[in-house]
Design an enzyme around this catalytic site. Structure first.
Site, mmCIF file in Angstrom:
data_model
loop_
_atom_site.group_PDB
_atom_site.id
_atom_site.type_symbol
_atom_site.label_atom_id
_atom_site.label_comp_id
_atom_site.label_asym_id
_atom_site.label_seq_id
_atom_site.Cartn_x
_atom_site.Cartn_y
_atom_site.Cartn_z
ATOM 1 N N CYS A 1 30.301 73.505 25.242
ATOM 2 C CA CYS A 1 31.505 74.318 25.096
ATOM 3 C C CYS A 1 32.386 74.242 26.342
ATOM 4 O O CYS A 1 32.506 75.203 27.104
ATOM 5 C CB CYS A 1 31.110 75.764 24.820
ATOM 6 N N TYR B 1 23.145 57.833 38.777
ATOM 7 C CA TYR B 1 23.854 59.119 38.738
ATOM 8 C C TYR B 1 24.037 59.590 37.297
ATOM 9 O O TYR B 1 25.053 60.186 36.944
ATOM 10 C CB TYR B 1 25.190 59.014 39.496
HETATM 11 C C1 LIG Z 1 24.357 58.243 48.061
HETATM 12 C C2 LIG Z 1 23.978 57.556 49.315
HETATM 13 C C3 LIG Z 1 23.595 56.210 49.295
HETATM 14 C C4 LIG Z 1 23.650 55.369 48.050
HETATM 15 O O1 LIG Z 1 24.959 55.154 47.620
HETATM 16 P P1 LIG Z 1 25.264 54.166 46.411
HETATM 17 O O2 LIG Z 1 26.722 54.225 46.254
HETATM 18 O O3 LIG Z 1 24.536 54.677 45.229
HETATM 19 O O4 LIG Z 1 24.771 52.805 46.821
HETATM 20 C C5 LIG Z 1 23.180 55.644 50.477
HETATM 21 N N1 LIG Z 1 23.143 56.353 51.638
HETATM 22 C C6 LIG Z 1 23.519 57.642 51.694
HETATM 23 C C7 LIG Z 1 23.455 58.366 52.975
HETATM 24 C C8 LIG Z 1 23.948 58.284 50.545
HETATM 25 O O5 LIG Z 1 24.336 59.571 50.601
#
Ligand SMILES: *Cc1c(COP(=O)(O)O)cnc(C)c1O
Length: 423
Positions: A350, A378
């Site tokens: 909703c 994600y």
């Molecule tokens: C989220 C994150 C990643 C991975 O990022 P991607 O875009 O999924 O490759 C690597 N290092 C840190 C510190 C992050 O916060």
């Protein structure tokens, strides 16, 4: 049509397959909505990182937050990866999946004392520290345990990764990292603290980056700092260049990991830093296109202004469209011959923000199974129970084999921690 995820995701005749498995059959057997990941696709995404870094001292630390299913972590642990974690919960997952704490780097701006203590006791390889305040607390916690915590400072190189504001992290206005101008002094402070051992430097400038140039700019800024820090008497062992490499959702053409790394190595060598150990923290690029979210079409609701295709997956299952207005490919797992129409693919939650795709050309009927593409990263990790919806089941496939790697959540699980007030 070449799909993101190909060759592990492809039509055979009219039916969409992942590896050797018909996706429609999986929904018949396991219900909907359903996340499905290809083990082969994950390992194929890792290979160019490992190839490009061959012969160098290096560690590929898979960023757990992209997809933290134990079987996914197990796959990367067995392939020799370390892990980039952002919480004690993720550390527990890595250990449960057979990962090696000695290959774990601990990132994040808000580590608690309890998390620091646990990570030191477990023997994580390095803390990526993001502020002076955190450094001082970490030193206290480590000294209290009679130890020194191995640290690299996450520096903010102030470069624009050219990505969505919510996933850009290397600009001055972001909460992440130590400002470039403060880095040298912060390293001096770190080296003087009793509970800290400086081992490296770290940066991570954003996510879904589709160009090499922001990485090269960040690298130059980081190497400038390394030279200034070492001139100030503090030794830097490893360079951690973070993650962030993008994937193809629709028409993006990110560089391959091998091409990106080749260009980074050329600069590292040209500037005389070729002896340093290299750490990367890829998340999305290892798992994004290895997964799909399958969802059954419940109702078609053609309208005057819009046609709605109502499916049984929603923003609670896959938040990226609602959160970032992210585009994710959507295809029918069974190709139909009838003419396509334009549909908004929406869920039952909703909220008007509950959509998976807008203005999509689809030939579709009620009962069909749609595949939301590039959902391996994600996706499930951002899922919630909003609207008291149990989270989807997760499957892993490899060739003709299928494993349930997370059961579908039952309704009773959703409120088992809740209590009624006394009568
Ligand atoms: C989220 C994150 C990643 C991975 O990022 P991607 O875009 O999924 O490759 C690597 N290092 C840190 C510190 C992050 O916060």
């Amino acid at each position: 049509m070449t799909l993101p995820g190909s060759p592990y995701l492809a039509y055979k005749g009219a039916d969409l397959y992942m590896d050797d498995i018909s996706l429609r059959d999986l929904v018949r057997q396991h219900g909907s909505p359903l996340y499905v990941y290809s083990r082969k696709a994950m390992l194929a995404a890792l290979a160019p990182y490992q190839r490009a870094l061959k012969g160098r001292q290096h560690l590929v630390c898979y960023a757990v937050k992209a997809n933290s299913n134990l079987a996914v972590l197990q796959t990367f642990a067995q392939a020799g990866c370390g892990f980039d974690i952002v919480s004690a919960g993720e550390l527990a997952r890595v250990l449960a999946a057979g990962g090696d704490a000695g290959k774990v780097v601990f990132s994040g701006v808000g580590k608690t004392r309890a998390e620091m203590k646990l990570a030191i006791e477990t023997g994580v390889r390095c803390f990526n520290v993001e502020s002076t305040a955190e450094l001082e607390v970490l030193s206290e916690v480590a000294a209290g345990l009679g130890q020194r915590a191995r640290v690299s400072l996450r520096v903010n190189p102030d470069v624009d990764a050219g990505t969505h504001p919510y996933i850009s992290t290397g600009l001055k206005g972001n909460k992440f990292g130590v400002a470039h101008e403060l880095a040298v002094n912060t390293y001096k402070r770190a080296a003087a603290l009793p509970g800290i051992e400086v081992v490296g430097i770290d940066c991570h400038i954003g996510s879904q980056i589709t160009e090499v140039s922001p990485y090269l700019d960040a690298l130059d800024r980081v190497l400038d700092l390394v030279e200034a820090i070492e001139a100030g008497g503090v030794r830097i062992h490893h360079l951690d260049l973070g993650g962030g490499l993008g994937i193809t959702y629709t028409d993006e053409t990110p560089p391959g990991a091998d091409e990106l790394i080749a260009q980074l190595l050329a600069k590292i060598d040209a500037r005389g830093h070729g002896h340093r150990e290299l750490v990367f923290e890829p998340g999305r690029s290892l798992v994004g296109n290895a997964g799909v979210l399958l969802t059954e079409v419940m109702y078609l609701k053609p309208g005057e202004k819009k046609n709605f295709c109502i499916v049984d997956a929603a923003m609670n299952d896959l938040m990226r469209p609602a959160l970032y207005e992210a585009y994710m490919g959507i295809v029918n797992t069974q190709q139909r011959d009838d003419a396509a129409q334009t549909w908004d693919v929406v869920g039952p939650v909703c909220e008007s923000g509950d959509w998976l795709g807008r203005d999509r050309q689809l030939s579709v009927q009620a009962g069909d199974v749609l595949a939301v593409l590039s959902a391996g990263a994600y996706g499930m990790t951002m899922a919630s129970n909003y609207n008291t919806r149990g989270r989807a089941a997760e499957l892993m496939v490899d060739g003709d084999q299928v494993w349930v790697v997370r059961e579908r959540e039952a309704v009773a699980d959703l409120f088992k921690l809740e209590k009624l007030l006394p009568a």
